[in-house]
Design a protein around this motif. Structure first.
Motif, PDB file in Angstrom:
ATOM      1  N   HIS A 122      15.266  -6.182  24.989  1.00 54.15           N
ATOM      2  CA  HIS A 122      14.184  -6.230  24.014  1.00 54.15           C
ATOM      3  C   HIS A 122      12.828  -5.901  24.634  1.00 54.15           C
ATOM      4  CE1 HIS A 122      12.464  -7.810  20.201  1.00 54.15           C
ATOM      5  NE2 HIS A 122      11.419  -8.090  20.966  1.00 54.15           N
ATOM      6  N   THR A 123      12.544  -6.514  25.760  1.00 55.71           N
ATOM      7  CA  THR A 123      11.182  -6.500  26.305  1.00 55.71           C
ATOM      8  C   THR A 123      10.718  -5.120  26.737  1.00 55.71           C
ATOM      9  OG1 THR A 123      11.493  -8.775  27.055  1.00 55.71           O
ATOM     10  CG2 THR A 123       9.664  -7.540  28.020  1.00 55.71           C
ATOM     11  N   PHE A 124      11.622  -4.319  27.324  1.00 56.26           N
ATOM     12  CA  PHE A 124      11.195  -3.042  27.890  1.00 56.26           C
ATOM     13  C   PHE A 124      11.828  -1.835  27.214  1.00 56.26           C
ATOM     14  CE2 PHE A 124      10.804  -6.170  31.404  1.00 56.26           C
ATOM     15  CZ  PHE A 124       9.430  -6.123  31.544  1.00 56.26           C
ATOM     16  N   MET A 125      12.408  -2.038  26.055  1.00 58.92           N
ATOM     17  CA  MET A 125      13.088  -0.944  25.369  1.00 58.92           C
ATOM     18  C   MET A 125      12.184   0.269  25.164  1.00 58.92           C
ATOM     19  SD  MET A 125      14.718  -0.893  21.546  1.00 58.92           S
ATOM     20  CE  MET A 125      16.220  -1.743  22.015  1.00 58.92           C
ATOM     21  N   MET A 126      10.947   0.014  24.774  1.00 62.88           N
ATOM     22  CA  MET A 126      10.056   1.116  24.404  1.00 62.88           C
ATOM     23  C   MET A 126       9.674   2.007  25.588  1.00 62.88           C
ATOM     24  SD  MET A 126       8.309  -1.460  25.606  1.00 62.88           S
ATOM     25  CE  MET A 126       8.020  -2.728  24.413  1.00 62.88           C
ATOM     26  N   GLN A 127      10.023   1.582  26.797  1.00 63.27           N
ATOM     27  CA  GLN A 127       9.686   2.361  27.996  1.00 63.27           C
ATOM     28  C   GLN A 127      10.868   3.168  28.531  1.00 63.27           C
ATOM     29  OE1 GLN A 127       7.950  -0.431  30.752  1.00 63.27           O
ATOM     30  NE2 GLN A 127       6.376  -1.068  29.303  1.00 63.27           N
ATOM     31  N   ARG A 128      12.016   3.070  27.877  1.00 67.95           N
ATOM     32  CA  ARG A 128      13.206   3.787  28.330  1.00 67.95           C
ATOM     33  C   ARG A 128      13.219   5.210  27.787  1.00 67.95           C
ATOM     34  NH1 ARG A 128      13.494   0.493  32.332  1.00 67.95           N
ATOM     35  NH2 ARG A 128      14.190  -1.620  31.804  1.00 67.95           N
ATOM     36  N   HIS A 158       0.840  -1.198   0.000  1.00 68.82           N
ATOM     37  CA  HIS A 158       0.000   0.000   0.000  1.00 68.82           C
ATOM     38  C   HIS A 158       0.881   1.257   0.000  1.00 68.82           C
ATOM     39  CE1 HIS A 158      -3.554  -2.443   1.012  1.00 68.82           C
ATOM     40  NE2 HIS A 158      -2.723  -3.111   1.781  1.00 68.82           N
ATOM     41  N   ARG A 159       0.602   2.149  -0.906  1.00 66.58           N
ATOM     42  CA  ARG A 159       1.328   3.416  -0.981  1.00 66.58           C
ATOM     43  C   ARG A 159       0.543   4.487  -0.230  1.00 66.58           C
ATOM     44  NH1 ARG A 159       5.291   5.821  -3.962  1.00 66.58           N
ATOM     45  NH2 ARG A 159       5.092   8.071  -4.287  1.00 66.58           N
ATOM     46  N   LEU A 160       1.133   5.042   0.812  1.00 62.86           N
ATOM     47  CA  LEU A 160       0.505   6.146   1.548  1.00 62.86           C
ATOM     48  C   LEU A 160       1.125   7.450   1.069  1.00 62.86           C
ATOM     49  CD1 LEU A 160       0.354   4.815   5.235  1.00 62.86           C
ATOM     50  CD2 LEU A 160      -1.339   4.616   3.421  1.00 62.86           C
ATOM     51  N   GLU A 161       0.328   8.278   0.435  1.00 62.23           N
ATOM     52  CA  GLU A 161       0.845   9.538  -0.096  1.00 62.23           C
ATOM     53  C   GLU A 161       1.343  10.461   1.014  1.00 62.23           C
ATOM     54  OE1 GLU A 161       1.373  10.126  -3.174  1.00 62.23           O
ATOM     55  OE2 GLU A 161       0.358   8.356  -3.983  1.00 62.23           O
ATOM     56  N   ASN A 162       0.757  10.313   2.201  1.00 63.75           N
ATOM     57  CA  ASN A 162       1.139  11.183   3.318  1.00 63.75           C
ATOM     58  C   ASN A 162       2.008  10.438   4.338  1.00 63.75           C
ATOM     59  OD1 ASN A 162      -0.913   9.504   4.151  1.00 63.75           O
ATOM     60  ND2 ASN A 162      -2.086  11.083   5.231  1.00 63.75           N
ATOM     61  N   LEU A 163       2.723   9.402   3.897  1.00 61.81           N
ATOM     62  CA  LEU A 163       3.591   8.662   4.802  1.00 61.81           C
ATOM     63  C   LEU A 163       4.732   9.540   5.294  1.00 61.81           C
ATOM     64  CD1 LEU A 163       4.457   5.950   6.110  1.00 61.81           C
ATOM     65  CD2 LEU A 163       5.751   5.481   4.012  1.00 61.81           C
ATOM     66  N   GLY A 164       4.922   9.526   6.615  1.00 59.12           N
ATOM     67  CA  GLY A 164       6.037  10.257   7.203  1.00 59.12           C
ATOM     68  C   GLY A 164       7.212   9.327   7.420  1.00 59.12           C
ATOM     69  N   SER A 165       7.601   9.159   8.682  1.00 57.86           N
ATOM     70  CA  SER A 165       8.743   8.319   9.033  1.00 57.86           C
ATOM     71  C   SER A 165       8.292   7.097   9.820  1.00 57.86           C
ATOM     72  CB  SER A 165       9.740   9.126   9.865  1.00 57.86           C
ATOM     73  OG  SER A 165      10.243  10.228   9.139  1.00 57.86           O
ATOM     74  N   VAL A 166       9.172   6.095   9.855  1.00 55.56           N
ATOM     75  CA  VAL A 166       8.932   4.879  10.625  1.00 55.56           C
ATOM     76  C   VAL A 166      10.101   4.687  11.582  1.00 55.56           C
ATOM     77  CG1 VAL A 166       8.557   2.393  10.542  1.00 55.56           C
ATOM     78  CG2 VAL A 166       7.693   3.843   8.677  1.00 55.56           C
ATOM     79  N   VAL A 167       9.798   4.509  12.859  1.00 51.53           N
ATOM     80  CA  VAL A 167      10.823   4.168  13.836  1.00 51.53           C
ATOM     81  C   VAL A 167      10.556   2.747  14.318  1.00 51.53           C
ATOM     82  CG1 VAL A 167      11.907   4.713  16.048  1.00 51.53           C
ATOM     83  CG2 VAL A 167      11.128   6.563  14.560  1.00 51.53           C
ATOM     84  N   MET A 168      11.563   1.903  14.209  1.00 56.17           N
ATOM     85  CA  MET A 168      11.446   0.499  14.595  1.00 56.17           C
ATOM     86  C   MET A 168      12.315   0.243  15.816  1.00 56.17           C
ATOM     87  SD  MET A 168      11.786  -1.267  10.825  1.00 56.17           S
ATOM     88  CE  MET A 168      10.583  -0.959   9.520  1.00 56.17           C
ATOM     89  N   LEU A 169      11.707  -0.247  16.883  1.00 56.31           N
ATOM     90  CA  LEU A 169      12.424  -0.576  18.110  1.00 56.31           C
ATOM     91  C   LEU A 169      12.625  -2.089  18.176  1.00 56.31           C
ATOM     92  CD1 LEU A 169      10.360   1.682  20.553  1.00 56.31           C
ATOM     93  CD2 LEU A 169      12.277   2.335  19.073  1.00 56.31           C
ATOM     94  N   ALA A 170      13.872  -2.516  18.206  1.00 53.34           N
ATOM     95  CA  ALA A 170      14.225  -3.938  18.307  1.00 53.34           C
ATOM     96  C   ALA A 170      13.519  -4.801  17.270  1.00 53.34           C
ATOM     97  CB  ALA A 170      13.930  -4.454  19.714  1.00 53.34           C
ATOM     98  N   PRO A 171      13.547  -4.418  15.995  1.00 46.19           N
ATOM     99  CA  PRO A 171      12.807  -5.176  14.982  1.00 46.19           C
ATOM    100  C   PRO A 171      13.569  -6.416  14.517  1.00 46.19           C
ATOM    101  CG  PRO A 171      13.963  -3.362  13.948  1.00 46.19           C
ATOM    102  CD  PRO A 171      14.221  -3.237  15.429  1.00 46.19           C
ATOM    103  N   PRO A 172      12.899  -7.532  14.319  1.00 45.22           N
ATOM    104  CA  PRO A 172      13.544  -8.718  13.743  1.00 45.22           C
ATOM    105  C   PRO A 172      13.553  -8.632  12.217  1.00 45.22           C
ATOM    106  CG  PRO A 172      11.303  -9.255  14.338  1.00 45.22           C
ATOM    107  CD  PRO A 172      11.514  -7.814  14.744  1.00 45.22           C
ATOM    108  N   ASN A 173      14.219  -7.625  11.686  1.00 44.45           N
ATOM    109  CA  ASN A 173      14.149  -7.365  10.248  1.00 44.45           C
ATOM    110  C   ASN A 173      14.738  -8.482   9.393  1.00 44.45           C
ATOM    111  OD1 ASN A 173      12.737  -4.916   9.856  1.00 44.45           O
ATOM    112  ND2 ASN A 173      14.455  -3.772  10.706  1.00 44.45           N
ATOM    113  N   ALA A 174      15.674  -9.230   9.949  1.00 42.37           N
ATOM    114  CA  ALA A 174      16.205 -10.400   9.249  1.00 42.37           C
ATOM    115  C   ALA A 174      15.847 -11.671   9.999  1.00 42.37           C
ATOM    116  CB  ALA A 174      17.710 -10.278   9.061  1.00 42.37           C
TER     117      ALA A 174
END
Length: 226
Positions: free
Chosen positions: A199-205, A95-111
């Motif tokens: 990993h578990t609590f990163m988003m709360q720091r 899906h293409r979002l014309e108004n897409l801004g930025s994406v921040v990924m915390l501890a993502p399993p990208n691979a």
């Protein structure tokens, strides 16, 4: 649901929690984003009941539709924890979002995660993590590794501290207790930083939250002498 659309364009952030969590895990970072002037949609989804593809299409689709109606967004950003990043990558690959801004990924399993490789054959692991969790291996044909490189602004924050000695031993290289640091990286990402959190609590720091907001505002992470 009837919503009243804002008159002025807003900066909106859609938040997505990780596997076996709820949107409560994102409440602290959501509050900080609101204090920084962002409108938010803290998405809750049943992470252990459906494959990533279905979760992504259903729940991100609902979130985007709601935000478009409610907030008249100038830009829609995403902040994700763990598997939430894979949902966003899958959705934005279709899906293409014309108004897409930025994406921040915390501890993502990208691979993918080496932990999934080691444990996916065990019935208890499969039952606990469900179909989506079982898709997060590191093989070339796994879902994370089947997704294309990104062509939008992405900031990745990885952790390198773990409280789980056994899990870290199974992963076998620098990790946050669930994902190796190297496997958080993503082809096409805009910026990348490693911070000393689990990993578990990163988003709360606080440091992670501050870095997230800085990337959304300025397109880069804060560099300092640690």
């Amino acid at each position: 649901m009837n919503v009243r659309k804002s008159l002025l364009p807003a900066e909106v952030v859609i938040l997505l929690h990780g596997l076996a969590r709820t949107n409560r895990s994102m409440h602290k970072i959501e509050a900080a984003l609101q204090n920084a002037g962002y409108k938010t949609y803290n998405c809750s989804y049943p992470s252990r009941t459906q494959p990533i593809q279905l979760l992504s299409e259903t729940f991100i689709g609902q979130a985007v539709t709601y935000c478009e109606k409610a907030y008249n967004p100038g830009r829609i950003h995403f902040v994700t924890h763990s598997m939430g990043a894979i949902l966003v990558r899958y959705y934005l690959s279709l899906h293409r979002l014309e108004n897409l801004g930025s994406v921040v990924m915390l501890a993502p399993p990208n691979a993918g995660s080496e932990l999934v490789d080691r444990l996916v054959g065990y019935e208890l692991f499969q039952l606990f993590n469900g179909p989506a969790g079982n898709q997060l291996g590191t093989a070339e044909f796994s879902l994370p590794n089947s997704l294309p490189a990104v062509e939008y602004k992405v900031g990745v924050i990885a952790g390198n501290k773990s409280l789980n000695v056994l899990a870290s031993a199974l992963i076998g290289t620098e990790n946050d207790g669930k994902v190796s640091t190297k496997n958080t990286k993503l082809d096409g990402m805009t910026d990348y930083i490693v911070l000393p959190y689990t990993h578990t609590f990163m988003m709360q720091r606080k440091e992670v939250i501050d870095q997230t907001i800085n990337f959304l505002k300025n397109g880069e992470f804060i560099r300092s002498n640690r």
